[in-house]
Design an enzyme around this catalytic site. Sequence first.
Site, PDB file in Angstrom:
ATOM      1  CG  HIS A 108     -19.545 -50.759 -22.395  1.00 24.18           C
ATOM      2  ND1 HIS A 108     -19.189 -51.811 -21.591  1.00 24.18           N
ATOM      3  CD2 HIS A 108     -20.791 -50.397 -22.006  1.00 24.18           C
ATOM      4  CE1 HIS A 108     -20.172 -52.083 -20.758  1.00 24.18           C
ATOM      5  NE2 HIS A 108     -21.162 -51.231 -20.980  1.00 24.18           N
ATOM      6  N   GLY A 168     -26.768 -40.929 -29.954  1.00 25.36           N
ATOM      7  CA  GLY A 168     -25.358 -41.251 -30.086  1.00 25.36           C
ATOM      8  C   GLY A 168     -25.068 -42.063 -31.342  1.00 25.36           C
ATOM      9  CB  THR A 208     -22.934 -39.956 -26.470  1.00 24.71           C
ATOM     10  OG1 THR A 208     -22.155 -40.883 -25.733  1.00 24.71           O
ATOM     11  CG2 THR A 208     -22.023 -39.231 -27.436  1.00 24.71           C
ATOM     12  CB  ILE A 209     -22.185 -39.423 -20.864  1.00 24.25           C
ATOM     13  CG1 ILE A 209     -22.148 -40.956 -20.849  1.00 24.25           C
ATOM     14  CG2 ILE A 209     -23.550 -38.900 -20.453  1.00 24.25           C
ATOM     15  CD1 ILE A 209     -22.318 -41.565 -19.473  1.00 24.25           C
ATOM     16  CG  ASP A 210     -19.772 -43.211 -23.847  1.00 30.37           C
ATOM     17  OD1 ASP A 210     -19.374 -43.281 -22.676  1.00 30.37           O
ATOM     18  OD2 ASP A 210     -20.635 -43.977 -24.324  1.00 30.37           O
ATOM     19  CG  MET A 226     -21.254 -45.304 -17.142  1.00 29.88           C
ATOM     20  SD  MET A 226     -22.860 -44.592 -17.550  1.00 29.88           S
ATOM     21  CE  MET A 226     -23.943 -45.787 -16.784  1.00 29.88           C
ATOM     22  CD  GLN A 231     -20.140 -42.499 -14.397  1.00 31.34           C
ATOM     23  OE1 GLN A 231     -19.086 -42.271 -14.974  1.00 31.34           O
ATOM     24  NE2 GLN A 231     -20.555 -43.730 -14.139  1.00 31.34           N
ATOM     25  NE  ARG A 232     -27.442 -43.146 -19.503  1.00 31.93           N
ATOM     26  CZ  ARG A 232     -27.560 -44.450 -19.757  1.00 31.93           C
ATOM     27  NH1 ARG A 232     -26.500 -45.143 -20.108  1.00 31.93           N
ATOM     28  NH2 ARG A 232     -28.727 -45.051 -19.648  1.00 31.93           N
ATOM     29  CB  THR A 251     -29.199 -42.408 -32.221  1.00 31.26           C
ATOM     30  OG1 THR A 251     -29.604 -43.023 -30.998  1.00 31.26           O
ATOM     31  CG2 THR A 251     -30.267 -41.430 -32.682  1.00 31.26           C
TER      32      THR A 251
END
Length: 357
Positions: free
Chosen positions: A180, A111, A134-136, A178, A283-284, A114
């Site tokens: 932030h 993500g 990334t799950i975001d 999730m 969720q991940r 990284t």
Amino acid sequence: MKRIGMLTSGGDCQALNAAMRGVVKCLSCSSEDVEIYGFLDGYKGLIYGDFRILTGHDFAGILTKGGTILGSSRTPFKLMREPDENGLDKVEAMKQNYHKLKLDCMVILGGNGTHKTANMLREEGLNVITLPKTIDNDLWGTDMTFGFQSAVNIATDCIDCIHTTASSHGRIFIVEVMGHKVGWLTLNAGIAGGADIILIPEIPYDIDSVVKAINARAARGSRFTIMAVAEGAISKEDAKLSKKELKEKMKNNPYPSVSYEIADKIMKKTGMDVRVTVPGHTQRGGSPCPYDRVFATRLGAEAGKLILQGEYGFMVGYKNREIVRVPLEEVAGKLKMVSPDATIVKEAKMVGISFGD
């Protein structure tokens, strides 16, 4: 002979294995002889030379497997230039291990943090190709990241399950999703799960507006309210504070997360029963959904193509439903935020969803 290094860094998610498999499948279908060096536990493996040579057998049967066969870890970008506890220069160590193994390139999956480190390695002269994990879904330069759709599915399932107990008991339920810094996951899962109120970091909320939306539902005869709240949701009052002021305030915050603070305030203002559900790392986890399996495979195949062509310094992304190559320097250090004026936000409001603003 091409020697390819590969690592997965940051938080795990679904389809990391599928993406790596896509790279290797593409390379194995070419006439080029290839050796794959898998670095273990993210950048730590590249720093300390912890790797193993991988064969086609390592990538068999992993399309549907969640997590990462290489292991992962978080190595903050801001600490990369600082020596480790033994005085080791991390950046120099990564470069030395790269050259010692005579690698032609590194394939790095991760993500935002990284990608900042990957771009730094590019600037240091290493050949790098990255894949957006990334799950975001907050990476700049790509409309989609793998892991996102799988996480949306899980968060949506959670909201779906909450509906029955919320309606049975006539309660307000907060599902903490999730995210932030950005709210893509909460926004999509909230809409898909039929949430009545969605709170995301990009749209600071007013607790009185939240209560107003709850009371309006009650006045219409609704026995319950479902709220999808991002873990990084922030009130309008707190959004006005400086980072230093907010950090100081959080030191004395008695709540385990923002959802519990919101729940407490709603109960005090309405007298209604409020419950909080936190699906957290589920969720991940688990197998990637079919969409992510296809998407990650496509990204991996394009990365393999770049390797065979000797074209480096790119993130393989997704724009307008096509796989694209995005220069790493355009990606590193940028976040793809949800705009309060985004059409998806406007459309959510059209169907009666409140954002507490």
